[in-house]
Design an enzyme around this catalytic site. Structure first.
Site, mmCIF file in Angstrom:
data_model
loop_
_atom_site.group_PDB
_atom_site.id
_atom_site.type_symbol
_atom_site.label_atom_id
_atom_site.label_comp_id
_atom_site.label_asym_id
_atom_site.label_seq_id
_atom_site.Cartn_x
_atom_site.Cartn_y
_atom_site.Cartn_z
ATOM 1 N N LEU A 101 0.837 -1.198 0.000
ATOM 2 C CA LEU A 101 0.000 0.000 0.000
ATOM 3 C C LEU A 101 0.873 1.250 0.000
ATOM 4 O O LEU A 101 0.541 2.245 -0.643
ATOM 5 C CB LEU A 101 -0.928 0.006 1.210
ATOM 6 C CG LEU A 101 -1.824 1.239 1.327
ATOM 7 C CD1 LEU A 101 -2.776 1.329 0.141
ATOM 8 C CD2 LEU A 101 -2.600 1.236 2.633
ATOM 9 N N TYR A 102 1.985 1.200 0.720
ATOM 10 C CA TYR A 102 2.914 2.330 0.712
ATOM 11 C C TYR A 102 3.330 2.665 -0.714
ATOM 12 O O TYR A 102 3.278 3.823 -1.141
ATOM 13 C CB TYR A 102 4.149 2.000 1.551
ATOM 14 C CG TYR A 102 5.282 2.993 1.381
ATOM 15 C CD1 TYR A 102 5.173 4.283 1.887
ATOM 16 C CD2 TYR A 102 6.455 2.633 0.708
ATOM 17 C CE1 TYR A 102 6.202 5.203 1.733
ATOM 18 C CE2 TYR A 102 7.491 3.539 0.553
ATOM 19 C CZ TYR A 102 7.362 4.820 1.062
ATOM 20 O OH TYR A 102 8.378 5.723 0.893
#
Length: 438
Positions: free
Chosen positions: A249-250
């Site tokens: 997700l980062y």
């Protein structure tokens, strides 16, 4: 319950006259009574719901208060003549043709080093940081003290605070923004995804919204990440490669940031330069990075987890020393062209760039541990583990030819030399290692 039954009988009563007789006054009194009861019940639920939301949002009642502190705005004290004087003094340009730079995330690892370098060469520098507790805030406060001794003031605030950002631009007409504020870390995204959306997407958009509307618009350099290359297998990674396979997700939020930057450049004429950092390390670094907690755990005698990919594949990183990253950041600022918008309206095409800032020489993580063993004179207890499916990728390797040609970027620090400087700082900062093993 009997009254509810009576009401249901009324609802089902036949309309034919003579088959059912009812007192009209009694009927309307009951309707009014039940209407009032219903209103009371609705408002009771609303009130109880409001209380529940309040306590759920309260950090004191949250099982993980750190999460909420990173996802919502805090109340910071800012404003007033004294505050404005400090802001102006910090941002005052002291060199000919110098910049007035707003550095977001100034108390962070890269932000501290970039702010200090800008100040040393005579640029005006104002920091902004929310001092969240993703990792030990005392390290950020120590960096803040270091910068303040060098004349850099850090405003404590959040990049999502639009009023604060507008006030800063009202006090200082910044020529440049070095946007380094972000929620970092690949693995933590599995625990608190909201903090990444809050900082890396919503915060970036809020900053760009303010920058597009001020006059003059500043040129913006911002931190993307090598994580955008995700599951790509072709190496070295080039800025021309596709970046549509994020492994975390980062990485996805950093990729989203690059698309958002394109949008604001296209519509509003903002000059934007993205920098894809490759595993930055060095003094004053982040405790969540492997080299940092490996050092801590080696001194404590704890086992060191060393990941390997499928079929015993080597996990390697393009470790990049902080001084090399700083030179790349300053090169990006120095070559950034002016934004072409005014008051939110685009006047012409604006500069849009993305650069890799790496070291071009990936090193296996096992070699990193071997170097730390020699520097610390401690034998590591190695715990070989399979690479977990938490967003980590097997390797990173930067093609830096574009940054070399456009920014004059040329890394000069090898991992052995860089780690030696880091270990010297670490042992000094943690009082000869005593604090690290407490």
């Amino acid at each position: 319950m009997s009254q509810l039954k009576q009401m249901s009988h009324i609802d089902s009563a036949p309309p034919t006259p003579g088959k059912f007789k009812m007192d009209k006054a009694s009927y309307f009194n009951r309707v009014r009574w039940h209407t009032s009861l219903a209103k009371l019940a609705v408002w009771s639920f609303v009130f109880l719901g409001a209380i529940l939301i309040f306590f759920l949002r309260s950090p004191a009642s949250s099982p993980v208060p750190a999460d909420l502190s990173r996802r919502s705005l805090r109340t910071y004290s800012w404003g007033g003549p004294v505050w404005e004087k400090r802001v102006r003094a910090s941002a005052q340009v002291r060199s000919r043709n110098g910049f007035a730079v707003l550095v977001t995330g100034a108390a962070g690892f890269v932000g501290t080093h970039v702010s200090a370098a800008l100040k040393r060469r005579g640029d005006g520098v104002l920091g902004l940081d929310n001092f969240n507790d993703y990792y030990d805030p005392s390290l950020k406060r120590a960096r803040q003290g270091l910068l303040e001794r060098n004349g850099v003031y850090i405003v404590e605030g959040d990049i999502n605070d639009e009023a604060l950002l507008r006030k800063l631009f009202e006090v200082v007409p910044f020529t440049h923004v070095m946007h380094l504020a972000a929620q970092a870390g690949v693995r933590y995204a599995m625990e608190n995804p909201g903090s990444y959306v809050h900082s890396n997407i919503a915060g970036f958009v809020n900053l760009l919204e303010v920058c597009k509307s001020v006059n003059p618009q500043p040129a913006i350099v911002w931190a993307s990440s090598s994580s955008v290359y995700g599951l790509n297998t072709k190496v070295p990674f080039s800025e021309r490669d596709r970046t549509d396979q994020p492994a975390s997700l980062y990485a996805a939020t950093k990729k989203a940031g690059e698309e958002i930057a394109h949008t604001y450049n296209h519509i509003y004429g903002l000059s934007l330069t993205g920098l894809r950092f490759f595993t930055v390390y060095g003094p004053w670094g982040r405790p969540d990075m492997a080299y940092f907690f490996f050092t801590r755990d080696l001194l404590k005698g704890k086992p060191i987890p060393i990941f390997e990919a499928a079929n015993h594949g080597t996990v390697a990183r393009d470790f990049t020393y902080i001084d090399d990253i700083v030179r790349g950041c300053l090169g990006a600022l120095d070559t950034a062209e002016k934004s072409t918008g005014s008051g939110g309206k685009k006047r012409g095409p604006a500069q849009l760039r993305v650069f890799n800032l790496g070291n071009t020489s990936p090193v296996p993580v096992s070699d990193l541990v071997s170097i730390l063993e020699r520097l610390l004179k401690v034998k590591a207890k190695r715990n070989i583990m399979k690479l977990p499916r938490n967003g980590d990728v097997q390797f990173t390797h930067a093609n830096i030819s574009y940054a070399q040609s456009e920014l004059g970027y040329k890394p000069t620090t090898d991992l052995q030399s860089g780690l030696k400087k880091f270990v010297r700082w670490y042992l000094n900062y943690y009082s000869g290692g005593k604090k690290a093993v407490e």
